[in-house]
Design an enzyme around this catalytic site. Structure first.
Site: not given
Length: 392
Positions: A129, A214, A243
């Site tokens: 994702f 990532d 995040k």
């Protein structure tokens, strides 16, 4: 009122969060919850950490926003600090993980284009994702996220995760980069194997393929190392972060080595709010908190204890198929859908999340201690007993 005025693209639970402190949040009626969702890995230093609050307050009183047409201090200092921590050289700042990955994809394509690859391809993996922009949806290895949004940008090859043979078979003369999460989060908490990461390093050495890691979810101490790639001894060419970077404020970063970073020149890419002074000030405070308060080491130690206790639960409850993950990024896979278990935990004062339909994901703030883990597991155990009784 939210159902009347907000677009209904989130399946929101019946809880109004009024305030947060450390690893706990309180609802509008004053009831306290242990937060093991952690803003989906955003609140790594806990809710409203005093040093982050102070940094934001100080910056707001000096400069809230300024165009990237001019220089200002906080993004420059943050880029310098990320270079020191990562061993890479230059940063591009944006507002989210999707934007960071979008920047990384564009940077890799531009790098390939300048070396004669007019149709550059990027290899990504099943269960991955990478975000919800069209470019990152195309990169994501889960069809459910892109259903109804086609056509997607071309130039991505999806390969089974942790499959070395499939990786090598997917490489073509047009391959410019591999985009991978060292620990997949949304896909169900799957860590990469050492053999797989070594194969990626070999691919770079042999074919000059760029490695884009990532670490939007798994980076910045979450796995018990400052960066997840440190578990494998394989450094990326481009690293994406977001995040937890802003301690609750929106910020993302694509960090690259000097040669790769040169592919971006004035006018090739940008973000109006990227490198916002307030978000950068918060991020600098987060980096100091992680380092000076020992939260990375704490994540390793507390995470190991947490995982061991989850394994004990697995032996007691056969419905738990597997416990996996590293540090404080853990998943407990069930043999059935787990959303009702999430609700049962919430009713008892614990917030958790279910991903990939059957995986209860634990992403607590790194400030939690063993007592918090013990309390959370006591609730999970009680909820599991009701969860199974309801199924009979």
């Amino acid at each position: 009122m939210g159902k009347r005025y907000l677009m209904q693209n989130y399946a929101q639970l019946p809880l109004v969060v009024a305030r947060g402190e450390g690893a706990r949040v309180w609802d509008a009626e004053g009831r306290c919850y242990l937060d093991f969702v952690g803003g989906l890995a955003v609140n790594s230093v806990g809710h409203c950490h005093p040093r982050v609050v102070a940094a934001v307050r100080e910056q707001v009183e000096q400069l809230i926003h300024c165009s990237n047409l001019y220089w200002f201090e906080s993004p420059v200092e943050l880029a310098r600090e990320l270079a020191l921590f990562s061993g890479l050289d230059r940063s591009f700042f944006c507002n989210s993980g999707a934007e960071a990955n979008e920047a990384a994809i564009k940077l890799a394509r531009r790098y390939g284009y300048e070396r004669g690859k007019e149709n550059p391809e990027i290899i990504t993996f099943t269960h991955s994702f990478h975000g919800r922009t069209l470019g990152t949806l195309a990169a994501t290895g889960q069809e459910k996220f892109s259903q109804g949004f086609t056509p997607l940008p071309a130039g991505f090859r999806h390969v089974p995760f942790n499959d070395v043979g499939a990786l090598w078979e997917a490489v073509t003369p047009d391959t410019v980069a591999v985009l991978v999460e060292p620990v997949q989060g949304e896909g169900g908490v799957y860590p990469a194997t050492g053999e797989f990461m070594n194969a990626l390093a070999e691919l770079r050495d042999k074919d000059g393929v760029l490695l884009i890691f990532d670490e939007v979810q798994c980076g910045l101490g979450r796995t018990g190392k400052f960066f997840a790639f440190e578990h494998y001894g394989v450094r990326p060419d481009i690293l994406t972060l977001a995040k937890s970077l802003g301690g609750g404020l929106p910020i993302g970063a694509a960090v690259a080595g000097e040669e790769v970073a040169r592919a971006f020149r004035p006018g090739t890419h940008g973000s109006t709010f990227g490198g916002n002074p307030v978000a950068c000030a918060a991020a600098r405070a987060v980096l100091k908190v992680l380092q000076e308060e020992g939260l990375v080491e704490r994540a390793a130690k507390t995470g190991a204890y947490f995982k061991k206790r989850l394994e004990s639960l697995r032996k007691k409850f056969p419905c738990i198929r597997e416990v996996r993950g590293v540090g404080l990024m853990l998943g407990m896979e069930l043999d059935r859908p787990g959303q009702s278990l999430v609700s049962l935990c919430q009713e008892r004062g614990l917030l958790v999340n279910c991903t990939a339909e059957k995986v209860i994901r634990f992403l607590p703030p790194l400030v939690i201690g063993k007592e918090d883990v013990d309390q959370a597991l006591e609730i999970v155990e009680q909820a599991l007993e009701v969860f199974l009784a309801d199924a009979c």
